[in-house]
Scaffold this motif. Sequence first.
Motif, short mmCIF file in Angstrom:
data_model
loop_
_atom_site.label_atom_id
_atom_site.label_comp_id
_atom_site.label_asym_id
_atom_site.label_seq_id
_atom_site.Cartn_x
_atom_site.Cartn_y
_atom_site.Cartn_z
N THR A 27 -27.83 -12.90 82.36
CA THR A 27 -26.52 -12.79 83.00
C THR A 27 -25.41 -12.75 81.96
OG1 THR A 27 -26.30 -15.19 83.22
CG2 THR A 27 -27.29 -14.02 85.06
N TYR A 28 -24.35 -12.07 82.32
CA TYR A 28 -23.14 -12.02 81.51
C TYR A 28 -21.96 -11.86 82.46
CZ TYR A 28 -23.70 -6.98 82.10
OH TYR A 28 -23.86 -5.73 82.63
N GLU A 29 -20.75 -12.06 81.95
CA GLU A 29 -19.58 -11.99 82.81
C GLU A 29 -18.70 -10.79 82.48
OE1 GLU A 29 -17.50 -15.72 82.76
OE2 GLU A 29 -18.72 -16.41 84.44
N MET A 30 -18.16 -10.21 83.54
CA MET A 30 -17.14 -9.19 83.45
C MET A 30 -15.83 -9.93 83.71
SD MET A 30 -16.79 -5.88 85.93
CE MET A 30 -18.17 -5.01 85.23
N LYS A 31 -14.84 -9.78 82.82
CA LYS A 31 -13.59 -10.54 82.94
C LYS A 31 -12.40 -9.59 83.01
CE LYS A 31 -15.48 -14.38 80.33
NZ LYS A 31 -15.33 -15.25 79.16
N LEU A 32 -11.58 -9.79 84.03
CA LEU A 32 -10.38 -8.98 84.21
C LEU A 32 -9.17 -9.76 83.74
CD1 LEU A 32 -8.97 -6.42 85.34
CD2 LEU A 32 -8.81 -7.62 87.54
N LYS A 41 -18.84 -6.99 74.87
CA LYS A 41 -17.89 -6.77 73.78
C LYS A 41 -17.06 -5.50 73.97
CE LYS A 41 -20.66 -9.21 70.42
NZ LYS A 41 -21.38 -9.14 69.15
N GLU A 42 -17.21 -4.88 75.13
CA GLU A 42 -16.52 -3.62 75.40
C GLU A 42 -15.25 -3.87 76.22
OE1 GLU A 42 -17.84 0.88 76.65
OE2 GLU A 42 -19.07 -0.80 77.33
N LYS A 43 -14.12 -3.36 75.71
CA LYS A 43 -12.84 -3.50 76.40
C LYS A 43 -12.45 -2.19 77.06
CE LYS A 43 -10.16 -6.94 73.89
NZ LYS A 43 -8.96 -7.12 73.07
N PHE A 44 -12.04 -2.29 78.33
CA PHE A 44 -11.51 -1.13 79.05
C PHE A 44 -10.05 -1.42 79.37
CE2 PHE A 44 -16.03 -1.28 80.09
CZ PHE A 44 -16.43 0.03 79.86
N PRO A 45 -9.10 -0.69 78.80
CA PRO A 45 -7.70 -0.89 79.17
C PRO A 45 -7.53 -0.61 80.67
CG PRO A 45 -7.88 0.55 77.27
CD PRO A 45 -9.27 0.35 77.80
N VAL A 46 -6.71 -1.40 81.35
CA VAL A 46 -6.56 -1.19 82.80
C VAL A 46 -5.95 0.18 83.10
CG1 VAL A 46 -6.52 -3.61 83.47
CG2 VAL A 46 -4.39 -2.47 82.89
#
Length: 101
Positions: A27-32, A41-46
């Motif tokens: 398991t891992y978390e997706m954080k907004l 470790k991947e960032k998606f700009p909103v």
Amino acid sequence: MDLLATQQCIKISQEIGWTEKRTIETTYEMKLFNDYLLVKKEKFPVTSIFDISFRKKSQTNDIGFLYLHTNSGVRTYFIKEEPFSLIEAYEKLKLERPELR
């Protein structure tokens, strides 16, 4: 940066031993956050996110799919819990920031 919502995701892998095959769930978390969505470790700009959707059967143990629609394509993540709080936080963020519409 304020954390707006989190969603637990699952990575499924298989190992083959001498006498058995094992399925391993990690398991891992997706954080907004206000300005980006962090997945591992991947960032998606909103500003690069068009939509967040999901598909999951109503049984609690079934694995569902969370779809992250971005300007570089659709990313798919495995989930066990429905991502209502993540989607609600993203929709609220879109309403507050006109450049995201």
